[in-house]
Design a protein around this motif. Structure first.
Motif, short mmCIF file in Angstrom:
data_model
loop_
_atom_site.label_atom_id
_atom_site.label_comp_id
_atom_site.label_asym_id
_atom_site.label_seq_id
_atom_site.Cartn_x
_atom_site.Cartn_y
_atom_site.Cartn_z
N ARG A 188 -11.65 2.56 -14.98
CA ARG A 188 -10.90 2.67 -13.72
C ARG A 188 -9.44 2.97 -14.08
N GLY A 190 -5.96 4.63 -13.03
CA GLY A 190 -5.10 5.15 -11.99
C GLY A 190 -4.13 6.19 -12.54
N ASP A 220 -11.72 9.47 -8.60
CA ASP A 220 -11.56 8.81 -7.30
C ASP A 220 -10.17 9.12 -6.75
N TRP A 223 -7.37 6.52 -6.58
CA TRP A 223 -6.69 6.14 -7.82
C TRP A 223 -5.56 7.10 -8.19
N GLN A 224 -5.36 8.15 -7.38
CA GLN A 224 -4.34 9.15 -7.66
C GLN A 224 -3.26 9.09 -6.59
N LEU A 241 -1.67 1.17 -5.95
CA LEU A 241 -2.85 1.06 -6.81
C LEU A 241 -3.31 -0.38 -6.95
N PRO A 248 -7.28 -0.28 -10.47
CA PRO A 248 -7.52 0.23 -11.82
C PRO A 248 -7.18 -0.79 -12.89
N ILE A 251 -3.20 2.41 -15.96
CA ILE A 251 -2.43 3.39 -15.17
C ILE A 251 -1.78 4.40 -16.12
#
Length: 340
Positions: A188, A190, A220, A223-224, A241, A248, A251
């Motif tokens: 996960r 970010g 995803d 996550w952006q 985030l 996440p 990062i």
């Protein structure tokens, strides 16, 4: 009244000729390294010895005018005191000196009129070519007058496609940062990106998405997030985030300033870096990356290498070698510290 000391007169070729007991023509041939005309070896030795003894220095301006070359390259940049500009200058100068070339540097402060004036002044000094360097990666419009000599762009590219350029491989850098987090076991990840549309934002995001795809991880959208290259925007983006239901575990920040802001947001939540969440930056701004606690793992922009590569291309063009590639990319290395 104190007596004024007269300025010392520059030693001329005629002075050297008189001291060595030879003609001025002979002195000119020796001091200009002309070996296509036969001169006795003792004549050459006497001329060189006399020139050294008298402290003769060649008139670079006159020689450049006569030969239509000066052994100088011109470097035009927006702000010569910016940390990254210093690295470009160092890389370019070190590479130029291997060919006995030197740089004349002009700062333009992002003023188009000043750019044209700076280039005109450099051309008046008979520079053999120009390096046009930007402090951040983008498309630029280069003054037409730069076409009078070979010109290479560094950390920018010509919107009109007239000049070759050297730019950082933003995509590869984004891929490398994301792959490092994947190797650390994160799934996960970010991403805090720069303002959309600029080459750095486009390339770094492409690298991020490609690394996830190669690892079989769907990208995803939540996550952006977009920052604005500042610590404050990095803080705000990290908050977004961290507020996700499934936040996440790592990062990737598209620059070190935003990573600095993300550090603050993470620490305010009582989380630890890298134990609870990993962070990677981009740019390697050493006053940030090296002094954050823990020190920030980041991807470096290769300014010194780009400056050197720009001179490589410029030297090839001035030597008459053909240039095939209009845009050359330089790799962005990962610098491991303690945040992953």
């Amino acid at each position: 009244m104190s007596k004024k000391t007269p300025q010392t007169r520059a030693v001329t070729m005629q002075d050297v000729a008189r001291h060595a007991g030879v003609s001025r023509t002979a002195v000119s041939l020796v001091l200009n390294d002309r070996f296509d005309v036969t001169l006795a070896s003792d004549t050459r030795e006497r001329v060189m010895s006399s020139a050294t003894e008298l402290g003769y220095r060649p008139n670079a301006g006159a020689r450049a005018l006569a030969q239509q070359r000066s052994d100088w390259y011109g470097l035009v940049t927006e702000i010569v005191t910016a940390p990254f500009a210093v690295d470009v200058i160092k890389g370019a100068q070190d590479r130029a000196m291997t060919d006995d070339k030197y740089l004349l540097i002009a700062s333009t402060e992002s003023d188009p009129a000043a750019e044209t004036t700076a280039i005109e002044r450099l051309l008046e000094q008979r520079v053999e070519g120009l390096i046009y360097a930007a402090t951040w990666h983008r498309g630029v419009s280069v003054p037409d007058i730069a076409s009078e000599v070979p010109t290479v762009l560094v950390n920018c590219f010509d919107r009109d496609g007239r000049f070759p350029s050297v730019v950082p491989d933003e995509r590869a850098g984004g891929y490398r940062a994301t792959a490092r987090l994947l190797r650390a076991g994160h799934r996960r990840i970010g991403f805090i990106n720069l303002d959309p549309g600029i080459p750095a934002a486009i390339g770094r995001r492409q690298g991020y998405l490609a690394a996830l795809a190669d690892a079989g991880i769907p990208a995803d959208e939540q996550w952006q997030v977009t920052g604005h290259a500042t610590a404050d925007s990095g803080f705000a983006a990290a908050e977004v985030l961290l507020d996700l239901a499934d936040p996440p575990s790592a990062i990737f920040c598209a620059n070190d300033r935003m990573a600095m802001g993300a550090y603050d947001a993470i620490k305010e939540r009582g989380l630890r870096i890298p134990d609870d969440i990993a962070v990677i930056g981009f740019d390697n701004q050493e006053l940030i990356a090296g002094y954050l606690r823990p020190a920030l793992t980041t991807v470096a922009l290769p300014f010194e290498q780009m400056g050197a590569r720009g001179v490589d291309i410029l030297a090839a063009i001035t030597a008459g070698e053909p240039t095939v590639t209009k845009r050359v990319t330089v790799d962005c290395p990962l610098l491991e510290r303690s945040s992953v």
